[in-house]
Design a protein around this motif. Structure first.
Motif, short mmCIF file in Angstrom:
data_model
loop_
_atom_site.label_atom_id
_atom_site.label_comp_id
_atom_site.label_asym_id
_atom_site.label_seq_id
_atom_site.Cartn_x
_atom_site.Cartn_y
_atom_site.Cartn_z
N GLU A 90 0.81 -1.22 0.00
CA GLU A 90 0.00 0.00 0.00
C GLU A 90 0.84 1.27 0.00
O GLU A 90 0.31 2.36 0.09
CB GLU A 90 -0.93 0.00 1.22
N GLY A 91 2.14 1.11 -0.11
CA GLY A 91 3.00 2.29 -0.16
C GLY A 91 3.03 3.07 1.14
O GLY A 91 3.01 4.30 1.12
N SER A 92 3.08 2.36 2.24
CA SER A 92 3.18 3.03 3.53
C SER A 92 4.48 3.84 3.59
O SER A 92 5.46 3.49 2.95
CB SER A 92 3.14 2.01 4.66
N ILE A 93 4.44 4.88 4.39
CA ILE A 93 5.59 5.79 4.48
C ILE A 93 5.93 6.01 5.95
O ILE A 93 5.05 6.20 6.79
CB ILE A 93 5.29 7.13 3.80
N TYR A 94 7.23 5.98 6.21
CA TYR A 94 7.72 6.32 7.54
C TYR A 94 8.86 7.33 7.38
O TYR A 94 9.78 7.11 6.60
CB TYR A 94 8.23 5.08 8.28
N ALA A 95 8.77 8.42 8.12
CA ALA A 95 9.80 9.46 8.06
C ALA A 95 10.23 9.82 9.47
O ALA A 95 9.44 9.74 10.42
CB ALA A 95 9.27 10.70 7.34
N ILE A 96 11.47 10.26 9.59
CA ILE A 96 11.93 10.70 10.90
C ILE A 96 11.26 12.03 11.24
O ILE A 96 10.84 12.79 10.35
CB ILE A 96 13.47 10.84 10.93
N ASP A 97 11.17 12.31 12.51
CA ASP A 97 10.42 13.47 12.96
C ASP A 97 10.95 14.78 12.38
O ASP A 97 10.17 15.70 12.08
CB ASP A 97 10.44 13.54 14.49
N SER A 98 12.25 14.88 12.25
CA SER A 98 12.85 16.16 11.83
C SER A 98 12.50 16.55 10.40
O SER A 98 12.71 17.71 10.01
CB SER A 98 14.37 16.12 12.00
N PHE A 128 9.62 16.90 4.02
CA PHE A 128 10.09 15.96 2.98
C PHE A 128 8.95 15.02 2.60
O PHE A 128 8.21 14.54 3.46
CB PHE A 128 11.26 15.13 3.50
N THR A 129 8.89 14.71 1.31
CA THR A 129 7.87 13.79 0.81
C THR A 129 8.52 12.79 -0.13
O THR A 129 9.21 13.18 -1.08
CB THR A 129 6.77 14.54 0.06
N ILE A 130 8.28 11.51 0.12
CA ILE A 130 8.76 10.46 -0.78
C ILE A 130 7.61 10.03 -1.68
O ILE A 130 6.45 9.94 -1.23
CB ILE A 130 9.32 9.25 0.00
N SER A 131 7.92 9.80 -2.96
CA SER A 131 6.89 9.36 -3.88
C SER A 131 7.53 8.47 -4.94
O SER A 131 8.76 8.41 -5.05
CB SER A 131 6.19 10.55 -4.54
N LYS A 132 6.67 7.80 -5.69
CA LYS A 132 7.19 6.85 -6.67
C LYS A 132 6.39 6.96 -7.96
O LYS A 132 5.15 7.09 -7.92
CB LYS A 132 7.08 5.43 -6.11
N ASP A 133 7.08 6.92 -9.08
CA ASP A 133 6.45 6.90 -10.40
C ASP A 133 6.80 5.55 -11.03
O ASP A 133 7.93 5.36 -11.50
CB ASP A 133 6.95 8.06 -11.26
N ASN A 134 5.86 4.62 -11.02
CA ASN A 134 6.14 3.27 -11.53
C ASN A 134 6.45 3.29 -13.02
O ASN A 134 7.27 2.50 -13.49
CB ASN A 134 4.97 2.34 -11.24
N ALA A 135 5.81 4.16 -13.76
CA ALA A 135 6.03 4.21 -15.21
C ALA A 135 7.46 4.59 -15.53
O ALA A 135 8.03 4.14 -16.53
CB ALA A 135 5.05 5.19 -15.85
N LYS A 136 8.04 5.43 -14.68
CA LYS A 136 9.43 5.87 -14.89
C LYS A 136 10.41 5.08 -14.04
O LYS A 136 11.62 5.33 -14.11
CB LYS A 136 9.55 7.37 -14.58
N ASN A 137 9.88 4.17 -13.23
CA ASN A 137 10.73 3.39 -12.31
C ASN A 137 11.64 4.31 -11.52
O ASN A 137 12.86 4.07 -11.40
CB ASN A 137 11.55 2.34 -13.06
N THR A 138 11.04 5.34 -10.97
CA THR A 138 11.79 6.38 -10.27
C THR A 138 11.12 6.70 -8.95
O THR A 138 9.88 6.78 -8.88
CB THR A 138 11.90 7.65 -11.13
N VAL A 139 11.93 6.87 -7.94
CA VAL A 139 11.47 7.33 -6.63
C VAL A 139 12.01 8.74 -6.41
O VAL A 139 13.15 9.03 -6.76
CB VAL A 139 11.96 6.37 -5.51
N TYR A 140 11.16 9.58 -5.83
CA TYR A 140 11.53 10.97 -5.61
C TYR A 140 11.57 11.30 -4.12
O TYR A 140 10.87 10.68 -3.31
CB TYR A 140 10.51 11.89 -6.29
#
Length: 124
Positions: free
Chosen positions: A55-63, A68-80
């Motif tokens: 489900e694309g869960s996300i965990y980030a450190i508090d700071s 900051f936002t992590i995301s993924k584009d499957n068509a481009k096989n790229t994570v941002y």
């Protein structure tokens, strides 16, 4: 052979933004856990944020939460990694890394594949 290539680092002033990209060759990101780490001079890699699970869960450190936002584009096989409101303490070499399963971890040793890193410098 899986290869990760990061890009997008640079020099930015306090409060500025950068978007890092991590493109994979040899395997899709799929549901595999993918994270971003950063490393300052003379320091061990610090976990920043990860996306994991079907489900694309996300965990980030508090700071970095809210900045900051992590995301993924499957068509481009790229994570941002979108980084906003940058602070001097965000300075470091940022690495993209991925595991061979979809379980969450913040330990560098649990990540099998790593990129070469991209330098982020936040000046005040």
């Amino acid at each position: 052979q899986v290869q990760l290539v990061e890009s997008g680092g640079g020099l930015v002033q306090v409060g500025g933004s950068l978007r890092l990209s991590c493109t994979a060759a040899g395997r899709t990101f799929g549901d595999y856990t993918t994270g971003w780490f950063r490393q300052g001079p003379g320091q061990v890699p610090e976990f920043v944020v990860a996306m994991y699970g079907s489900e694309g869960s996300i965990y980030a450190i508090d700071s970095v939460k809210g900045r900051f936002t992590i995301s993924k584009d499957n068509a481009k096989n790229t994570v941002y990694l979108q980084m906003n409101n940058l602070k001097p303490e965000d300075t470091g070499v940022y690495y993209c890394a991925t595991r061979r399963n979809s379980a969450f971890s913040r330990l560098p040793g649990d990540y099998r594949y790593w990129g070469q890193g991209t330098q982020v410098t936040v000046s005040s």
